[in-house]
Design a protein around this motif. Structure first.
Motif, PDB file in Angstrom:
ATOM      1  N   ALA A  53       7.530   9.198 -15.084  1.00  0.00           N
ATOM      2  CA  ALA A  53       6.137   9.177 -14.639  1.00  0.00           C
ATOM      3  C   ALA A  53       5.458   7.895 -15.105  1.00  0.00           C
ATOM      4  O   ALA A  53       4.751   7.227 -14.346  1.00  0.00           O
ATOM      5  CB  ALA A  53       5.391  10.400 -15.175  1.00  0.00           C
ATOM      6  N   GLY A  54       5.695   7.557 -16.364  1.00  0.00           N
ATOM      7  CA  GLY A  54       5.080   6.350 -16.909  1.00  0.00           C
ATOM      8  C   GLY A  54       5.595   5.096 -16.226  1.00  0.00           C
ATOM      9  O   GLY A  54       4.821   4.195 -15.882  1.00  0.00           O
ATOM     10  N   ALA A  55       6.914   5.044 -16.013  1.00  0.00           N
ATOM     11  CA  ALA A  55       7.501   3.858 -15.394  1.00  0.00           C
ATOM     12  C   ALA A  55       6.970   3.674 -13.978  1.00  0.00           C
ATOM     13  O   ALA A  55       6.589   2.577 -13.563  1.00  0.00           O
ATOM     14  CB  ALA A  55       9.025   3.985 -15.382  1.00  0.00           C
ATOM     15  N   SER A  56       6.936   4.780 -13.239  1.00  0.00           N
ATOM     16  CA  SER A  56       6.446   4.705 -11.865  1.00  0.00           C
ATOM     17  C   SER A  56       4.983   4.261 -11.823  1.00  0.00           C
ATOM     18  O   SER A  56       4.576   3.505 -10.942  1.00  0.00           O
ATOM     19  CB  SER A  56       6.607   6.070 -11.186  1.00  0.00           C
ATOM     20  OG  SER A  56       6.161   6.012  -9.868  1.00  0.00           O
ATOM     21  N   ALA A  57       4.216   4.731 -12.798  1.00  0.00           N
ATOM     22  CA  ALA A  57       2.804   4.366 -12.833  1.00  0.00           C
ATOM     23  C   ALA A  57       2.630   2.888 -13.117  1.00  0.00           C
ATOM     24  O   ALA A  57       1.759   2.226 -12.551  1.00  0.00           O
ATOM     25  CB  ALA A  57       2.067   5.196 -13.876  1.00  0.00           C
TER      26      ALA A  57
ATOM     27  N   ALA B 123       0.842  -1.196   0.000  1.00  0.00           N
ATOM     28  CA  ALA B 123       0.000   0.000   0.000  1.00  0.00           C
ATOM     29  C   ALA B 123       0.877   1.247   0.000  1.00  0.00           C
ATOM     30  O   ALA B 123       0.632   2.205  -0.746  1.00  0.00           O
ATOM     31  CB  ALA B 123      -0.927  -0.003   1.206  1.00  0.00           C
ATOM     32  N   TRP B 124       1.888   1.230   0.816  1.00  0.00           N
ATOM     33  CA  TRP B 124       2.823   2.361   0.875  1.00  0.00           C
ATOM     34  C   TRP B 124       3.450   2.621  -0.491  1.00  0.00           C
ATOM     35  O   TRP B 124       3.502   3.756  -0.961  1.00  0.00           O
ATOM     36  CB  TRP B 124       3.884   2.079   1.930  1.00  0.00           C
ATOM     37  CG  TRP B 124       5.208   2.730   1.676  1.00  0.00           C
ATOM     38  CD1 TRP B 124       6.364   2.117   1.294  1.00  0.00           C
ATOM     39  CD2 TRP B 124       5.524   4.127   1.749  1.00  0.00           C
ATOM     40  NE1 TRP B 124       7.385   3.033   1.130  1.00  0.00           N
ATOM     41  CE2 TRP B 124       6.883   4.275   1.406  1.00  0.00           C
ATOM     42  CE3 TRP B 124       4.786   5.261   2.074  1.00  0.00           C
ATOM     43  CZ2 TRP B 124       7.528   5.506   1.381  1.00  0.00           C
ATOM     44  CZ3 TRP B 124       5.430   6.495   2.046  1.00  0.00           C
ATOM     45  CH2 TRP B 124       6.793   6.604   1.700  1.00  0.00           C
ATOM     46  N   VAL B 125       3.901   1.555  -1.134  1.00  0.00           N
ATOM     47  CA  VAL B 125       4.533   1.712  -2.451  1.00  0.00           C
ATOM     48  C   VAL B 125       3.521   2.214  -3.477  1.00  0.00           C
ATOM     49  O   VAL B 125       3.843   3.051  -4.325  1.00  0.00           O
ATOM     50  CB  VAL B 125       5.165   0.386  -2.922  1.00  0.00           C
ATOM     51  CG1 VAL B 125       5.574   0.486  -4.384  1.00  0.00           C
ATOM     52  CG2 VAL B 125       6.367   0.041  -2.068  1.00  0.00           C
ATOM     53  N   ALA B 126       2.291   1.712  -3.387  1.00  0.00           N
ATOM     54  CA  ALA B 126       1.261   2.152  -4.336  1.00  0.00           C
ATOM     55  C   ALA B 126       1.123   3.669  -4.303  1.00  0.00           C
ATOM     56  O   ALA B 126       1.068   4.332  -5.338  1.00  0.00           O
ATOM     57  CB  ALA B 126      -0.072   1.483  -4.008  1.00  0.00           C
ATOM     58  N   TYR B 127       1.094   4.225  -3.101  1.00  0.00           N
ATOM     59  CA  TYR B 127       0.936   5.663  -2.976  1.00  0.00           C
ATOM     60  C   TYR B 127       2.229   6.411  -3.273  1.00  0.00           C
ATOM     61  O   TYR B 127       2.227   7.498  -3.832  1.00  0.00           O
ATOM     62  CB  TYR B 127       0.386   6.023  -1.584  1.00  0.00           C
ATOM     63  CG  TYR B 127      -1.085   5.730  -1.471  1.00  0.00           C
ATOM     64  CD1 TYR B 127      -1.535   4.471  -1.087  1.00  0.00           C
ATOM     65  CD2 TYR B 127      -2.033   6.703  -1.778  1.00  0.00           C
ATOM     66  CE1 TYR B 127      -2.885   4.190  -1.018  1.00  0.00           C
ATOM     67  CE2 TYR B 127      -3.381   6.429  -1.703  1.00  0.00           C
ATOM     68  CZ  TYR B 127      -3.804   5.174  -1.322  1.00  0.00           C
ATOM     69  OH  TYR B 127      -5.141   4.897  -1.264  1.00  0.00           O
ATOM     70  N   LEU B 128       3.341   5.809  -2.919  1.00  0.00           N
ATOM     71  CA  LEU B 128       4.635   6.420  -3.240  1.00  0.00           C
ATOM     72  C   LEU B 128       4.791   6.553  -4.745  1.00  0.00           C
ATOM     73  O   LEU B 128       5.165   7.615  -5.265  1.00  0.00           O
ATOM     74  CB  LEU B 128       5.778   5.562  -2.670  1.00  0.00           C
ATOM     75  CG  LEU B 128       7.192   5.972  -3.087  1.00  0.00           C
ATOM     76  CD1 LEU B 128       7.550   7.315  -2.476  1.00  0.00           C
ATOM     77  CD2 LEU B 128       8.208   4.909  -2.667  1.00  0.00           C
ATOM     78  N   ALA B 129       4.503   5.458  -5.438  1.00  0.00           N
ATOM     79  CA  ALA B 129       4.627   5.463  -6.898  1.00  0.00           C
ATOM     80  C   ALA B 129       3.755   6.561  -7.500  1.00  0.00           C
ATOM     81  O   ALA B 129       4.150   7.257  -8.434  1.00  0.00           O
ATOM     82  CB  ALA B 129       4.224   4.098  -7.457  1.00  0.00           C
TER      83      ALA B 129
ATOM     84  N   VAL C 271       5.330   9.879  -6.984  1.00  0.00           N
ATOM     85  CA  VAL C 271       6.449  10.073  -7.915  1.00  0.00           C
ATOM     86  C   VAL C 271       5.924  10.422  -9.301  1.00  0.00           C
ATOM     87  O   VAL C 271       6.446  11.313  -9.974  1.00  0.00           O
ATOM     88  CB  VAL C 271       7.338   8.808  -7.963  1.00  0.00           C
ATOM     89  CG1 VAL C 271       8.314   8.879  -9.113  1.00  0.00           C
ATOM     90  CG2 VAL C 271       8.074   8.629  -6.650  1.00  0.00           C
ATOM     91  N   THR C 272       4.886   9.717  -9.732  1.00  0.00           N
ATOM     92  CA  THR C 272       4.294  10.022 -11.038  1.00  0.00           C
ATOM     93  C   THR C 272       3.819  11.464 -11.080  1.00  0.00           C
ATOM     94  O   THR C 272       4.058  12.183 -12.051  1.00  0.00           O
ATOM     95  CB  THR C 272       3.109   9.081 -11.325  1.00  0.00           C
ATOM     96  OG1 THR C 272       3.580   7.740 -11.350  1.00  0.00           O
ATOM     97  CG2 THR C 272       2.467   9.403 -12.661  1.00  0.00           C
ATOM     98  N   ALA C 273       3.151  11.889 -10.017  1.00  0.00           N
ATOM     99  CA  ALA C 273       2.641  13.262  -9.994  1.00  0.00           C
ATOM    100  C   ALA C 273       3.786  14.264 -10.015  1.00  0.00           C
ATOM    101  O   ALA C 273       3.752  15.255 -10.752  1.00  0.00           O
ATOM    102  CB  ALA C 273       1.764  13.464  -8.769  1.00  0.00           C
ATOM    103  N   LEU C 274       4.810  14.006  -9.212  1.00  0.00           N
ATOM    104  CA  LEU C 274       5.943  14.922  -9.152  1.00  0.00           C
ATOM    105  C   LEU C 274       6.645  14.999 -10.500  1.00  0.00           C
ATOM    106  O   LEU C 274       6.959  16.087 -11.003  1.00  0.00           O
ATOM    107  CB  LEU C 274       6.923  14.463  -8.064  1.00  0.00           C
ATOM    108  CG  LEU C 274       8.126  15.370  -7.835  1.00  0.00           C
ATOM    109  CD1 LEU C 274       7.657  16.743  -7.371  1.00  0.00           C
ATOM    110  CD2 LEU C 274       9.077  14.759  -6.798  1.00  0.00           C
ATOM    111  N   ALA C 275       6.902  13.841 -11.094  1.00  0.00           N
ATOM    112  CA  ALA C 275       7.561  13.814 -12.402  1.00  0.00           C
ATOM    113  C   ALA C 275       6.712  14.539 -13.440  1.00  0.00           C
ATOM    114  O   ALA C 275       7.225  15.251 -14.308  1.00  0.00           O
ATOM    115  CB  ALA C 275       7.831  12.370 -12.828  1.00  0.00           C
ATOM    116  N   SER C 276       5.406  14.374 -13.349  1.00  0.00           N
ATOM    117  CA  SER C 276       4.509  15.054 -14.286  1.00  0.00           C
ATOM    118  C   SER C 276       4.615  16.562 -14.135  1.00  0.00           C
ATOM    119  O   SER C 276       4.672  17.293 -15.112  1.00  0.00           O
ATOM    120  CB  SER C 276       3.066  14.623 -14.054  1.00  0.00           C
ATOM    121  OG  SER C 276       2.900  13.268 -14.342  1.00  0.00           O
ATOM    122  N   ALA C 277       4.637  17.016 -12.879  1.00  0.00           N
ATOM    123  CA  ALA C 277       4.751  18.453 -12.636  1.00  0.00           C
ATOM    124  C   ALA C 277       6.064  18.984 -13.192  1.00  0.00           C
ATOM    125  O   ALA C 277       6.109  20.045 -13.808  1.00  0.00           O
ATOM    126  CB  ALA C 277       4.644  18.738 -11.141  1.00  0.00           C
TER     127      ALA C 277
END
Lengths: 224, 228, 240
Positions: free
Chosen positions: C76-80, C45-51, C54-60
């Motif tokens: 972003a894509g890889a993390s997703a 669960a922690w990783v799900a939200y971490l990923a 990261v996707t959001a941050l990379a997108s920004a």
């Protein structure tokens, strides 16, 4: 301000198209009504169950109808490359967004009135707390129309637009589903006090959605 | 860029106000791309473009409002009438309903003003595109194969519009395969081949212009200086 | 370098497994070993939200013109992609843990429900990434979709929490988590979180490098196409 005048121009254009083509009236509203009937079959037309579940079923039907309304809002821009025409017009992206979202919202208000009447009749629901119902419905609809319009332009012009928008939109508007259903429930059960937090949630969501759309629509309309 | 392939590479073009420049060349040469670029529709990958004194990369919207593109599609809404479509175009670019109606009259479509766009014939649609363009009162008119689908009457209308352009302080860029018809109304011709622009000296009676240069670098530059 | 990373990850996972499976005691109340699933469920669960973060941050970072770089979009894509797998895992594990504990395969508590919504948001995002024609197009649309989703998750969590407090459930689930604060259980949980974070980082790294290779190949194809075009033009005869 030209910004709002342009938005009105775009909204007027979309609504005039609707008045001519009558797609919302003749296709989307009946769709909403049929879904209401569908739910009755699904729940074995159990009257107690239907009456209890009426708020949720109503908003589920509305949510599904929004998918069609948003899809329609953008499919009129596909023909004759009208989308390019919008870009060439030099209209501000935010204006176009507000106009299109407003048009969708107006169509949805009409739909909610008619489908709501169907729910009242078919699920034998008695109406209380009209003020809450209206406030909640307005806020929820604005949130749905705004979010839908953002995803509509985001997926516009892409290959799988028709199936992509529903997949994108529905998870994102879960808070609206919750807020609208719970406030309707509270209002109909005669406990309006319980509804206000949910209405606030709906208003907050709508404000966020409209803001996000106004900012993001212009860039999304561009070709890469 | 067309998908993955660059449509224009090494295109240098300079145009002055009031000119009517004909872009000739084979299909896929990049004429449409060049026109759409000048309209501010396509992003520049490399090089510079200045249209009507405005940098395309910096203020594309300002460029769009001063330019009109007549392409293969009309950018109209099938459910709205001819008049409603043109009026929408006029009002969305800051002009008036009267401008729209005048444009309709100029192309000779006033009789079908209340007909739905979806029911127009091909020739009528082409003329409607011209009306849409005129309703915006553009300083730069971009015509992509305007002769296609036009009947005799339509062609007269087109010639009238293009012919009046210099007097109306309007510049025209015109891409066409109908070279005979187009050369009659153009003041200059350039040939677009393989994404490059090659100027062509005009026919004999006119004095020869200065030597044309072929572009060496991969740069796109289009300048139409608006001289008051 | 990457191999060292992988080795560390494997070791961490190994340590966690040993502790989780043998050293820590089973829950006395439940009498099941199902509690051991928590050592998997919480980290995933922690990783799900971490990923997702990261996707959001990379997108920004991709959206901001100053920091724009294709690498952010690929990250972003890889993390997703890694994230959606972990989100799915979280849901499955939660379900597996729930059956012996609650008696049902699913509970509508705030955390699980929000994770389910997150799962669908991921799916939509990944579907969107597959439909862009050019890198620019894909980058822009996915970045905005990711940021909208990122704003949506806390709102969803809030609404679902409110919703569930109406039902006054969910405290059961919370209770379980609160008790696990002492002793070897706490250590194992932390070890698990660390191990899974390392695993996440490794997987994203692999996927990211793969994506970079794919982009590189496309860019080379593009250069070849341009070069061919230029060469062909030199043969063209210009009419006088």
């Amino acid at each position: 301000m030209t910004f709002f005048r342009d938005a009105l121009l775009v909204a007027g254009k979309d609504l005039r198209i609707e008045r001519r083509s009558r797609v919302a009236l003749q296709q989307i509203v009946p769709f909403g009504a049929i879904v209401v009937v569908l739910f009755a079959f699904a729940l074995d037309s159990d009257p107690t169950l239907l009456r209890q579940a009426a708020p949720g079923l109503f908003w589920a039907a509305v949510l599904l109808a929004v998918l069609l309304a948003v899809g329609r809002s953008f499919s009129i821009e596909e023909a004759n490359r009208a989308r390019d025409g919008l870009r060439l017009s030099g209209l501000d992206g935010g204006s176009i967004f507000l106009g299109k979202a407003a048009a969708v919202a107006v169509e949805m208000f009409l739909l909610e009135a008619i489908v709501g009447a169907a729910v009242v009749v078919l699920y034998d629901v008695s109406i209380h707390g009209v003020v809450i119902l209206v406030c909640a419905a307005v806020a929820a609809t604005l949130g749905l129309a705004a979010t839908g319009t953002v995803y509509g332009v985001l997926a516009g012009g892409l290959r799988a637009r028709e199936t992509l928008v529903p997949l994108l939109l529905l998870p994102a508007v879960m808070p609206v589903m919750l807020g609208a259903t719970r406030s309707f429930q509270a209002a109909l059960q005669g406990a309006p006090g319980d509804a206000w937090p949910w209405v606030q949630l709906l208003v907050a969501f709508a404000v966020l959605a409209v803001t996000a759309g106004t900012v993001a629509f212009g860039p999304l309309l561009e070709e890469a | 860029m067309l998908g993955r392939f660059p449509a224009l590479a090494g295109a240098d073009l300079e145009v002055e106000t009031g000119e009517v420049v004909l872009l000739s060349g084979p299909n896929g040469a990049g004429k449409t791309t060049l026109l759409r670029l000048c309209a501010g529709l396509l992003p520049l990958r490399a090089g510079e473009a200045e249209v009507l004194g405005v940098d395309l990369a910096v203020e594309p919207r300002r460029v769009r409002r001063a330019v009109a593109l007549v392409g293969h599609e009309t950018f109209c809404y099938d459910d709205l009438t001819v008049a409603e479509n043109v009026r929408f175009v006029a009002r969305s670019t800051g002009h008036s309903v009267e401008d729209a109606d005048a444009a309709l009259a100029r192309v000779g479509l006033q009789r079908v003003a209340d007909v739905a766009h979806g029911r127009l014939s091909q020739g009528q649609r082409r003329r409607l595109s011209l009306a849409n363009a005129l309703a915006r009162k553009p300083q730069l008119l971009l015509l992509d194969e305007p002769h296609a689908g036009l009947d005799e009457h339509g062609r007269d209308v087109l010639e009238e519009i293009v012919g009046a352009a210099p007097a109306e302080n309007r510049t025209v860029l015109l891409a066409s395969h109908e070279l005979d018809l187009a050369r009659r109304i153009a003041t200059r011709e350039v040939r677009v081949v393989g994404g490059r622009v090659h100027p062509i000296p005009p026919a004999a009676p006119e004095p020869a212009p200065s030597a044309a240069e072929l572009a060496a670098a991969a740069a796109v530059a289009a300048q139409a200086e608006a001289r008051a | 370098m990457k191999r060292l990373f992988l080795a560390t990850t494997v070791v961490a996972l190994g340590v966690t497994a040993v502790f989780a499976l043998w050293i820590t005691p089973p829950r006395a109340n439940q009498g099941f070993d199902a509690v051991r699933l928590l050592y998997l469920h919480v980290p995933t669960a922690w990783v799900a939200y971490l990923a997702f973060g990261v996707t959001a941050l990379a997108s920004a970072l991709w959206l901001f013109p100053r920091t724009r770089d294709t690498a952010w979009d690929l990250l972003a894509g890889a993390s997703a992609e890694v994230g959606v797998v972990f989100t799915g895992l979280t849901l499955v594990l939660g379900s597996l843990w729930g059956k012996p504990t609650w008696g049902t395969w699913w509970e509508w508590d705030a955390r699980l429900t929000t994770t389910a919504i997150l799962f669908f948001l991921y799916l939509g995002y990944l579907a969107l990434r597959r439909t862009g024609a050019t890198a620019e197009e894909r980058g822009k649309r996915s970045a905005i979709a990711a940021l909208i989703a990122f704003a949506d998750v806390p709102i969803s969590y809030l609404s679902v929490t409110w919703w569930q407090t109406l039902h006054q459930q969910g405290t059961v689930f919370n209770e379980q988590n609160k008790v696990l604060i002492d002793g070897t259980m706490a250590f194992t949980l932390i070890a698990a979180v660390v191990a899974f974070t390392l695993l996440y980082a490794y997987l994203v790294l692999e996927r990211f490098q793969l994506a970079q290779l794919e982009e590189g190949r496309e860019a080379r194809e593009l250069e070849l196409a341009i070069a061919e075009r230029v060469r062909a033009d030199n043969v063209e005869v210009v009419p006088a």
